[in-house]
Design a protein around this motif. Sequence first.
Motif, mmCIF file in Angstrom:
data_model
loop_
_atom_site.group_PDB
_atom_site.id
_atom_site.type_symbol
_atom_site.label_atom_id
_atom_site.label_comp_id
_atom_site.label_asym_id
_atom_site.label_seq_id
_atom_site.Cartn_x
_atom_site.Cartn_y
_atom_site.Cartn_z
ATOM 1 N N LYS A 106 -4.719 -11.707 0.802
ATOM 2 C CA LYS A 106 -3.339 -11.920 0.376
ATOM 3 C C LYS A 106 -2.804 -10.430 0.561
ATOM 4 O O LYS A 106 -3.558 -9.471 0.536
ATOM 5 C CB LYS A 106 -3.050 -12.293 -1.183
ATOM 6 C CG LYS A 106 -3.780 -11.152 -2.208
ATOM 7 C CD LYS A 106 -3.650 -11.568 -3.581
ATOM 8 C CE LYS A 106 -4.251 -10.656 -4.564
ATOM 9 N NZ LYS A 106 -3.882 -11.451 -6.033
ATOM 10 N N GLN A 107 -1.657 -10.131 0.462
ATOM 11 C CA GLN A 107 -0.717 -9.123 0.513
ATOM 12 C C GLN A 107 -1.258 -7.906 -0.445
ATOM 13 O O GLN A 107 -1.600 -8.251 -1.624
ATOM 14 C CB GLN A 107 0.850 -9.336 0.410
ATOM 15 C CG GLN A 107 1.599 -7.863 0.311
ATOM 16 C CD GLN A 107 1.748 -7.493 1.607
ATOM 17 O OE1 GLN A 107 1.918 -8.236 2.572
ATOM 18 N NE2 GLN A 107 1.797 -6.346 1.602
ATOM 19 N N ALA A 108 -1.748 -6.838 0.048
ATOM 20 C CA ALA A 108 -2.115 -5.783 -0.710
ATOM 21 C C ALA A 108 -0.834 -5.297 -1.874
ATOM 22 O O ALA A 108 0.269 -5.228 -1.382
ATOM 23 C CB ALA A 108 -2.720 -4.459 -0.150
ATOM 24 N N PRO A 109 -1.043 -5.219 -3.088
ATOM 25 C CA PRO A 109 -0.034 -4.424 -3.972
ATOM 26 C C PRO A 109 0.289 -3.162 -3.701
ATOM 27 O O PRO A 109 -0.441 -2.463 -2.897
ATOM 28 C CB PRO A 109 -0.839 -4.680 -5.408
ATOM 29 C CG PRO A 109 -2.278 -4.712 -4.991
ATOM 30 C CD PRO A 109 -2.638 -5.241 -3.822
ATOM 31 N N THR A 110 1.335 -2.776 -3.990
ATOM 32 C CA THR A 110 2.027 -1.618 -4.000
ATOM 33 C C THR A 110 1.168 -0.838 -5.023
ATOM 34 O O THR A 110 0.954 -1.406 -6.176
ATOM 35 C CB THR A 110 3.581 -1.485 -4.178
ATOM 36 O OG1 THR A 110 4.158 -2.316 -3.242
ATOM 37 C CG2 THR A 110 3.847 -0.020 -4.036
ATOM 38 N N VAL A 111 0.797 0.504 -4.481
ATOM 39 C CA VAL A 111 -0.007 1.422 -5.405
ATOM 40 C C VAL A 111 0.703 2.668 -5.667
ATOM 41 O O VAL A 111 0.931 3.290 -4.630
ATOM 42 C CB VAL A 111 -1.343 1.764 -4.724
ATOM 43 C CG1 VAL A 111 -2.219 2.482 -5.624
ATOM 44 C CG2 VAL A 111 -2.141 0.481 -4.442
ATOM 45 N N ALA A 112 1.040 3.037 -6.811
ATOM 46 C CA ALA A 112 1.796 4.021 -7.116
ATOM 47 C C ALA A 112 0.965 5.329 -6.715
ATOM 48 O O ALA A 112 1.429 6.454 -6.438
ATOM 49 C CB ALA A 112 2.258 4.136 -8.601
ATOM 50 N N SER A 113 -0.190 5.462 -7.036
ATOM 51 C CA SER A 113 -1.085 6.491 -6.726
ATOM 52 C C SER A 113 -2.298 5.943 -6.356
ATOM 53 O O SER A 113 -3.007 4.951 -6.982
ATOM 54 C CB SER A 113 -1.269 7.462 -7.919
ATOM 55 O OG SER A 113 -1.898 6.744 -8.998
ATOM 56 N N ASP A 114 -3.111 6.364 -5.305
ATOM 57 C CA ASP A 114 -4.477 5.898 -5.073
ATOM 58 C C ASP A 114 -5.410 6.066 -6.146
ATOM 59 O O ASP A 114 -5.616 7.032 -6.687
ATOM 60 C CB ASP A 114 -5.005 6.273 -3.662
ATOM 61 C CG ASP A 114 -4.249 6.030 -2.501
ATOM 62 O OD1 ASP A 114 -4.236 6.601 -1.567
ATOM 63 O OD2 ASP A 114 -3.220 4.901 -2.769
ATOM 64 N N PRO A 115 -6.376 5.188 -6.442
ATOM 65 C CA PRO A 115 -7.295 5.281 -7.278
ATOM 66 C C PRO A 115 -8.574 6.229 -6.590
ATOM 67 O O PRO A 115 -8.443 6.555 -5.649
ATOM 68 C CB PRO A 115 -8.096 3.953 -7.533
ATOM 69 C CG PRO A 115 -7.559 3.256 -6.119
ATOM 70 C CD PRO A 115 -6.417 3.722 -5.755
ATOM 71 N N ALA A 116 -9.340 6.868 -7.543
ATOM 72 C CA ALA A 116 -10.509 7.419 -7.004
ATOM 73 C C ALA A 116 -11.202 6.640 -5.704
ATOM 74 O O ALA A 116 -11.268 5.439 -6.003
ATOM 75 C CB ALA A 116 -11.480 7.792 -8.108
#
Length: 139
Positions: A106-116
Amino acid sequence: MSVRIQNLDAVAPVMATFSVKQTASIDDLKDANIGEPVELTANGEVGPISNGGQLLGKLISLTLEDGDDGQRVATVQVGGICRLAISATIPTFGNSVVGGTAGTVKQAPTVASDPAGGNIARGTVLDVNGATDCIILLN
């Protein structure tokens, strides 16, 4: 002379082999999963993609037979262009994907900041076939 339709499926595939993840000594991947997206589950092991999971690639084949638990090896397309089934939220052209439900992406969600370790979204959607499947560049 008419224009020939491009068949982008399986252009320049890059394949890799992995052990199959097990749950209670039973392989998590069976012949019915061939053609579905998979994710890396442990060191050198693959299993069915989880909802929101990171796409490793498309399951191309499994050695031996379904009853040979613990002995099978999975061949996974990890690069190139392939077709994968989709679920809501339907991916859009140019965006990336994550695991969907029941063997889909599915469509990847918008990420405010990338995780580690970075964003888990993968690939570039090249074409979407309604609500059925998409052609994706595994980059």
